[in-house]
Design a protein around this motif. Sequence first.
Motif, PDB file in Angstrom:
ATOM      1  N   LEU A   1      11.224  -9.624   0.315  1.00  0.00           N
ATOM      2  CA  LEU A   1      11.263  -8.726  -0.838  1.00  0.00           C
ATOM      3  C   LEU A   1      10.305  -7.557  -0.650  1.00  0.00           C
ATOM      4  O   LEU A   1      10.647  -6.405  -0.949  1.00  0.00           O
ATOM      5  CB  LEU A   1      10.911  -9.499  -2.109  1.00  0.00           C
ATOM      6  CG  LEU A   1      10.931  -8.701  -3.410  1.00  0.00           C
ATOM      7  CD1 LEU A   1      12.311  -8.098  -3.664  1.00  0.00           C
ATOM      8  CD2 LEU A   1      10.503  -9.570  -4.593  1.00  0.00           C
ATOM      9  N   MET A   2       9.110  -7.831  -0.137  1.00  0.00           N
ATOM     10  CA  MET A   2       8.143  -6.757   0.092  1.00  0.00           C
ATOM     11  C   MET A   2       8.695  -5.722   1.063  1.00  0.00           C
ATOM     12  O   MET A   2       8.572  -4.515   0.841  1.00  0.00           O
ATOM     13  CB  MET A   2       6.836  -7.344   0.623  1.00  0.00           C
ATOM     14  CG  MET A   2       5.715  -6.326   0.828  1.00  0.00           C
ATOM     15  SD  MET A   2       5.766  -5.491   2.443  1.00  0.00           S
ATOM     16  CE  MET A   2       5.341  -6.861   3.525  1.00  0.00           C
TER      17      MET A   2
ATOM     18  N   LYS B   1       5.122   1.559  -2.582  1.00  0.00           N
ATOM     19  CA  LYS B   1       3.880   1.145  -1.928  1.00  0.00           C
ATOM     20  C   LYS B   1       3.611  -0.310  -2.283  1.00  0.00           C
ATOM     21  O   LYS B   1       3.107  -0.615  -3.364  1.00  0.00           O
ATOM     22  CB  LYS B   1       2.724   2.026  -2.385  1.00  0.00           C
ATOM     23  CG  LYS B   1       2.845   3.486  -1.948  1.00  0.00           C
ATOM     24  CD  LYS B   1       1.649   4.302  -2.416  1.00  0.00           C
ATOM     25  CE  LYS B   1       1.739   5.746  -1.948  1.00  0.00           C
ATOM     26  NZ  LYS B   1       0.578   6.543  -2.409  1.00  0.00           N
ATOM     27  N   ALA B   2       3.965  -1.211  -1.365  1.00  0.00           N
ATOM     28  CA  ALA B   2       3.879  -2.637  -1.647  1.00  0.00           C
ATOM     29  C   ALA B   2       3.222  -3.382  -0.495  1.00  0.00           C
ATOM     30  O   ALA B   2       3.305  -2.973   0.661  1.00  0.00           O
ATOM     31  CB  ALA B   2       5.275  -3.215  -1.908  1.00  0.00           C
TER      32      ALA B   2
ATOM     33  N   GLN C   1      -7.548  -5.789  -1.577  1.00  0.00           N
ATOM     34  CA  GLN C   1      -8.438  -4.625  -1.669  1.00  0.00           C
ATOM     35  C   GLN C   1      -7.646  -3.335  -1.781  1.00  0.00           C
ATOM     36  O   GLN C   1      -8.040  -2.404  -2.511  1.00  0.00           O
ATOM     37  CB  GLN C   1      -9.360  -4.583  -0.445  1.00  0.00           C
ATOM     38  CG  GLN C   1     -10.507  -3.587  -0.585  1.00  0.00           C
ATOM     39  CD  GLN C   1     -11.405  -3.908  -1.776  1.00  0.00           C
ATOM     40  OE1 GLN C   1     -11.801  -5.049  -1.975  1.00  0.00           O
ATOM     41  NE2 GLN C   1     -11.698  -2.893  -2.600  1.00  0.00           N
ATOM     42  N   ALA C   2      -6.511  -3.254  -1.067  1.00  0.00           N
ATOM     43  CA  ALA C   2      -5.666  -2.059  -1.153  1.00  0.00           C
ATOM     44  C   ALA C   2      -5.137  -1.875  -2.567  1.00  0.00           C
ATOM     45  O   ALA C   2      -5.013  -0.745  -3.062  1.00  0.00           O
ATOM     46  CB  ALA C   2      -4.510  -2.155  -0.165  1.00  0.00           C
TER      47      ALA C   2
ATOM     48  N   GLU D   1      -4.478   2.076  -3.102  1.00  0.00           N
ATOM     49  CA  GLU D   1      -3.651   2.443  -1.952  1.00  0.00           C
ATOM     50  C   GLU D   1      -2.260   1.824  -2.070  1.00  0.00           C
ATOM     51  O   GLU D   1      -1.278   2.380  -1.577  1.00  0.00           O
ATOM     52  CB  GLU D   1      -4.316   1.966  -0.657  1.00  0.00           C
ATOM     53  CG  GLU D   1      -5.660   2.632  -0.382  1.00  0.00           C
ATOM     54  CD  GLU D   1      -6.339   2.020   0.827  1.00  0.00           C
ATOM     55  OE1 GLU D   1      -5.668   1.266   1.566  1.00  0.00           O
ATOM     56  OE2 GLU D   1      -7.542   2.291   1.036  1.00  0.00           O
ATOM     57  N   MET D   2      -2.182   0.665  -2.682  1.00  0.00           N
ATOM     58  CA  MET D   2      -0.920   0.003  -2.985  1.00  0.00           C
ATOM     59  C   MET D   2      -0.812  -0.168  -4.495  1.00  0.00           C
ATOM     60  O   MET D   2      -1.827  -0.324  -5.175  1.00  0.00           O
ATOM     61  CB  MET D   2      -0.846  -1.386  -2.313  1.00  0.00           C
ATOM     62  CG  MET D   2      -0.906  -1.351  -0.802  1.00  0.00           C
ATOM     63  SD  MET D   2       0.610  -0.687  -0.087  1.00  0.00           S
ATOM     64  CE  MET D   2       0.197  -0.761   1.669  1.00  0.00           C
ATOM     65  N   ARG D   3       0.393  -0.136  -5.000  1.00  0.00           N
ATOM     66  CA  ARG D   3       0.587  -0.323  -6.441  1.00  0.00           C
ATOM     67  C   ARG D   3       1.309  -1.627  -6.763  1.00  0.00           C
ATOM     68  O   ARG D   3       1.393  -2.022  -7.929  1.00  0.00           O
ATOM     69  CB  ARG D   3       1.398   0.850  -7.024  1.00  0.00           C
ATOM     70  CG  ARG D   3       0.839   2.225  -6.732  1.00  0.00           C
ATOM     71  CD  ARG D   3      -0.576   2.392  -7.244  1.00  0.00           C
ATOM     72  NE  ARG D   3      -0.697   2.244  -8.680  1.00  0.00           N
ATOM     73  CZ  ARG D   3      -1.843   2.234  -9.348  1.00  0.00           C
ATOM     74  NH1 ARG D   3      -2.980   2.342  -8.665  1.00  0.00           N
ATOM     75  NH2 ARG D   3      -1.878   2.095 -10.651  1.00  0.00           N
TER      76      ARG D   3
END
Length: 476
Positions: free
Chosen positions: A261-262, A271-272, A289-290, A295-297
């Motif tokens: 899925l990612m 952004k995954a 941390q991202a 940096e990722m949502r």
Amino acid sequence: MTDFKSLGLSEALLAAVAENGYSAPTPIQEKAIPHVLARRDIMGLAQTGTGKTAAFGLPLVERLLEENDRVQPCGARALILAPTRELVNQIAKTLISFVRKTPLRVTSVVGGVSINAQIKRMSRGTDILVATPGRLLDLVDRQAVRLDTATFLVLDEADQMLDLGFIHSLRRISGLVARKCQTLLFSATMPKQISELAGTYLTDPIRVEVAPAGKTADKVSQVVHFMDQAEKTDMVISMLSENPDDLSLVFCRTKHGAERLMRKMVQAGLKAASIHGNKSQNQRDRAIQALRDGEMRILVATDVAARGIDIPGVSHVYNFELPEVPEAYVHRIGRTARAGADGDAIAFCAPEEIGYLRQIEKLTGNDIPVASGEIPPMSAAAKPSRGGRKSGGGGRGQNQGQSRGQGRGQGSGQGQKRQENAAGAQGKGPRKGSGQGGQGRGEGGRMGEARGAQADGGAGRPGGRRPRRRNDRAAA
């Protein structure tokens, strides 16, 4: 109104409380802290996100500072056990913020990272050791950690440790700590085996209860969409694309499903990142941390992340697949609406999952509003395993045969899909044992320890032998 000063904390800890932004104690902190300071054993019933870490962490630090005992080589003055790497890391991070201006040391040990580095760190001992049971016993078996110096024992999220097959590990560890040991047990639910464990290892405990089992956060708005399984991917990508700035968690049942899925989300321009049992500890830490750094949502996760991840600002939780264990739903959606904020929980329900949905509604006492789709009949529900789900029992012989190792005994549960939060059972189960009533081979021979070590990414068996990984039954 109660404040932290009235609970009996010293000025040094009150300063740490203020620096952490705590304005007033939560109900579990208000009830638990005075009893911990009074040296009472505690059996606490509280949901994740209620402030349990500070409830046991603050008075624990206070007691250690008062006693000022010397740290022994390879020893720990206090031991805190948690079921997953993420929760261990979160607890350790919070405790480090409490002891920053004190001489106390906090050390964490989890699977998935170098055991040699952990052996080196523990050679000089520590004041507070935070650990997953599997890796801790690996270190004990290598004589790199001694537990007879621990006069405080905290079992956090005890029910999940039981679900992950840690019951034998907990019993063994409880027998290794100092004879005079103050024990604090916290659990979101109180199944029979947790009560038995508490009755055996806690002395005249105070029962602290602040949230009934199955209660969901008041500020979480919940809806369910009914659709075929094949339609879910397009639906969740569409919803996430409409709100690209939202911070979202998406839960799947299996590690391979989460990874697929990612990847599809990334292909769609989202952004995954993902965390699951196939990811190393460093990969999991970087993904979290991202998300924290923006940096990722989107984080796609298995139930390894349902407890123990505290990411501020999560606005949406998507149940891409409903969990087979209804309590997991409560922990999933508890990742949003934290610290007084609002949050949305969106569930996608395929026809075969209607039984899981009804179990969730029965547990929470709420009918989840239908946002779209036609409600399937109960006849479409996936058939339960012959053994059914039993309360407690470390996940053995229960709920669709969740563990790979549990099907080795007589009457093993053989179900359709294995849920990852039953975790840890990739291997066949260690050593010899009788294996009755759906329990995995080796219950009498440290089953929980080896399965538990797999569950947190440890070496699996003392000596470092690792069972082969199989299919989709991921470890935590």
